[in-house]
Design a protein around this motif. Structure first.
Motif, PDB file in Angstrom:
ATOM      1  N   ASP A   1       0.829  -1.211   0.000  1.00  0.00           N
ATOM      2  CA  ASP A   1       0.000   0.000   0.000  1.00  0.00           C
ATOM      3  C   ASP A   1       0.861   1.257   0.000  1.00  0.00           C
ATOM      4  N   ALA A   2       1.995   1.213   0.712  1.00  0.00           N
ATOM      5  CA  ALA A   2       2.909   2.360   0.714  1.00  0.00           C
ATOM      6  C   ALA A   2       3.472   2.599  -0.693  1.00  0.00           C
ATOM      7  N   VAL A   3       3.772   1.517  -1.414  1.00  0.00           N
ATOM      8  CA  VAL A   3       4.260   1.653  -2.791  1.00  0.00           C
ATOM      9  C   VAL A   3       3.182   2.269  -3.671  1.00  0.00           C
ATOM     10  N   VAL A   4       1.961   1.793  -3.538  1.00  0.00           N
ATOM     11  CA  VAL A   4       0.855   2.300  -4.359  1.00  0.00           C
ATOM     12  C   VAL A   4       0.616   3.784  -4.063  1.00  0.00           C
ATOM     13  N   GLU A   5       0.656   4.151  -2.802  1.00  0.00           N
ATOM     14  CA  GLU A   5       0.448   5.554  -2.426  1.00  0.00           C
ATOM     15  C   GLU A   5       1.555   6.442  -2.989  1.00  0.00           C
ATOM     16  N   ALA A   6       2.802   6.001  -2.872  1.00  0.00           N
ATOM     17  CA  ALA A   6       3.923   6.792  -3.395  1.00  0.00           C
ATOM     18  C   ALA A   6       3.849   6.912  -4.914  1.00  0.00           C
ATOM     19  N   THR A   7       3.453   5.846  -5.575  1.00  0.00           N
ATOM     20  CA  THR A   7       3.315   5.885  -7.036  1.00  0.00           C
ATOM     21  C   THR A   7       2.196   6.842  -7.440  1.00  0.00           C
ATOM     22  N   GLY A   8       1.114   6.845  -6.688  1.00  0.00           N
ATOM     23  CA  GLY A   8       0.018   7.773  -6.962  1.00  0.00           C
ATOM     24  C   GLY A   8       0.458   9.222  -6.811  1.00  0.00           C
ATOM     25  N   GLU A   9       1.266   9.476  -5.792  1.00  0.00           N
ATOM     26  CA  GLU A   9       1.772  10.835  -5.585  1.00  0.00           C
ATOM     27  C   GLU A   9       2.666  11.265  -6.751  1.00  0.00           C
ATOM     28  N   VAL A  10       3.524  10.363  -7.222  1.00  0.00           N
ATOM     29  CA  VAL A  10       4.390  10.662  -8.361  1.00  0.00           C
ATOM     30  C   VAL A  10       3.544  10.941  -9.599  1.00  0.00           C
ATOM     31  N   ASP A  11       2.547  10.112  -9.819  1.00  0.00           N
ATOM     32  CA  ASP A  11       1.674  10.320 -10.985  1.00  0.00           C
ATOM     33  C   ASP A  11       0.961  11.665 -10.918  1.00  0.00           C
ATOM     34  N   TRP A  12       0.458  12.012  -9.733  1.00  0.00           N
ATOM     35  CA  TRP A  12      -0.236  13.283  -9.577  1.00  0.00           C
ATOM     36  C   TRP A  12       0.702  14.454  -9.863  1.00  0.00           C
ATOM     37  N   LEU A  13       1.943  14.383  -9.350  1.00  0.00           N
ATOM     38  CA  LEU A  13       2.907  15.461  -9.592  1.00  0.00           C
ATOM     39  C   LEU A  13       3.272  15.574 -11.069  1.00  0.00           C
ATOM     40  N   MET A  14       3.406  14.432 -11.733  1.00  0.00           N
ATOM     41  CA  MET A  14       3.716  14.461 -13.160  1.00  0.00           C
ATOM     42  C   MET A  14       2.553  15.078 -13.947  1.00  0.00           C
ATOM     43  N   ASP A  15       1.338  14.762 -13.570  1.00  0.00           N
ATOM     44  CA  ASP A  15       0.173  15.372 -14.223  1.00  0.00           C
ATOM     45  C   ASP A  15       0.146  16.878 -13.985  1.00  0.00           C
ATOM     46  N   SER A  16       0.478  17.280 -12.748  1.00  0.00           N
ATOM     47  CA  SER A  16       0.498  18.711 -12.424  1.00  0.00           C
ATOM     48  C   SER A  16       1.565  19.432 -13.246  1.00  0.00           C
TER      49      SER A  16
ATOM     50  N   ARG B   1       8.816  20.150  -9.747  1.00  0.00           N
ATOM     51  CA  ARG B   1       9.917  19.236 -10.091  1.00  0.00           C
ATOM     52  C   ARG B   1      10.698  18.824  -8.849  1.00  0.00           C
ATOM     53  N   LYS B   2      10.901  19.767  -7.924  1.00  0.00           N
ATOM     54  CA  LYS B   2      11.584  19.432  -6.659  1.00  0.00           C
ATOM     55  C   LYS B   2      10.740  18.436  -5.866  1.00  0.00           C
ATOM     56  N   ASP B   3       9.431  18.712  -5.809  1.00  0.00           N
ATOM     57  CA  ASP B   3       8.526  17.784  -5.110  1.00  0.00           C
ATOM     58  C   ASP B   3       8.518  16.415  -5.783  1.00  0.00           C
ATOM     59  N   LEU B   4       8.601  16.418  -7.116  1.00  0.00           N
ATOM     60  CA  LEU B   4       8.623  15.160  -7.861  1.00  0.00           C
ATOM     61  C   LEU B   4       9.870  14.350  -7.522  1.00  0.00           C
ATOM     62  N   GLU B   5      11.015  15.022  -7.399  1.00  0.00           N
ATOM     63  CA  GLU B   5      12.258  14.319  -7.020  1.00  0.00           C
ATOM     64  C   GLU B   5      12.096  13.654  -5.647  1.00  0.00           C
ATOM     65  N   LYS B   6      11.500  14.397  -4.704  1.00  0.00           N
ATOM     66  CA  LYS B   6      11.279  13.843  -3.359  1.00  0.00           C
ATOM     67  C   LYS B   6      10.307  12.664  -3.421  1.00  0.00           C
ATOM     68  N   ALA B   7       9.253  12.818  -4.196  1.00  0.00           N
ATOM     69  CA  ALA B   7       8.248  11.752  -4.306  1.00  0.00           C
ATOM     70  C   ALA B   7       8.837  10.509  -4.963  1.00  0.00           C
TER      71      ALA B   7
ATOM     72  N   ALA C   1      11.986   9.604  -4.807  1.00  0.00           N
ATOM     73  CA  ALA C   1      12.852   8.988  -3.796  1.00  0.00           C
ATOM     74  C   ALA C   1      12.010   8.193  -2.797  1.00  0.00           C
ATOM     75  N   LYS C   2      10.876   8.778  -2.402  1.00  0.00           N
ATOM     76  CA  LYS C   2       9.958   8.079  -1.487  1.00  0.00           C
ATOM     77  C   LYS C   2       9.418   6.805  -2.143  1.00  0.00           C
ATOM     78  N   GLU C   3       9.083   6.899  -3.420  1.00  0.00           N
ATOM     79  CA  GLU C   3       8.572   5.732  -4.150  1.00  0.00           C
ATOM     80  C   GLU C   3       9.629   4.637  -4.232  1.00  0.00           C
ATOM     81  N   ARG C   4      10.867   5.023  -4.538  1.00  0.00           N
ATOM     82  CA  ARG C   4      11.964   4.037  -4.600  1.00  0.00           C
ATOM     83  C   ARG C   4      12.173   3.375  -3.252  1.00  0.00           C
TER      84      ARG C   4
END
Length: 166
Positions: free
Chosen positions: A69-84, A113-119, A121-124
């Motif tokens: 679930d943590a992986v899915v949540e982090a991936t969702g955050e990355v996807d949202w940032l990329m869409d933004s 982009r900075k937030d995306l880098e953090k997200a 890293a969190k996803e990894r």
């Protein structure tokens, strides 16, 4: 010579049958048990073991699910940032290069982009934790063995109860 080996094999087979058949016939003709308490105790013991192992297995599954679930949540955050970022890029396409809106969009894109880098890293990190989790193979084997023993014990108990009823 071959005749001697044949005779020897026949004598050995006859001796074996003479020993085995009376024992198996005696077992088949055994009087039905007076009660099935021993079988019930065996079922209870195996059921208790199975319950404990099932509880440990469920805890292990819950941990695995939590990591996933943590992986899915982090991936969702990355996807949202990329869409933004994509939305901001589209806004940049339509904005005038000398306007204040354009400068705001550039700044917003850099922040995203900075937030995306953090997200990322969190996803990894979440993915590596999930991949590093290894289920306990011994627990799975013990659980399978215990459930098989429980099934056998229940069958024996049922057979005993049917003999008592007959």
């Amino acid at each position: 010579m071959a005749y001697r080996h044949g005779v020897r094999a026949a004598v050995v087979a006859a001796s074996f049958l003479a020993l085995v058949l009376p024992a198996s016939l005696a077992h088949a003709d055994a009087a039905p048990p007076k009660n099935c308490n021993a079988y019930q105790k065996t079922v209870n013991r195996h059921q208790e073991s199975a319950d404990k192992l099932d509880e440990r297995f469920a805890a292990e599954q819950a941990k695995s699910d939590e990591l996933y679930d943590a992986v899915v949540e982090a991936t969702g955050e990355v996807d949202w940032l990329m869409d933004s970022i994509g939305d901001v890029e589209e806004g940049l396409h339509y904005a005038e290069p000398e306007s204040a809106e354009y400068a705001e969009l550039i700044e917003k894109r850099e922040d995203l982009r900075k937030d995306l880098e953090k997200a990322r890293a969190k996803e990894r990190s979440a993915y590596n934790a999930w991949r590093a989790f290894e289920p306990d193979e011994e627990l799975a084997q013990d659980r399978t063995k215990t459930h098989r023993l429980l099934k056998t014990a229940k069958t024996r108990l049922t057979n005993c109860q049917n003999k008592l009823a007959a």
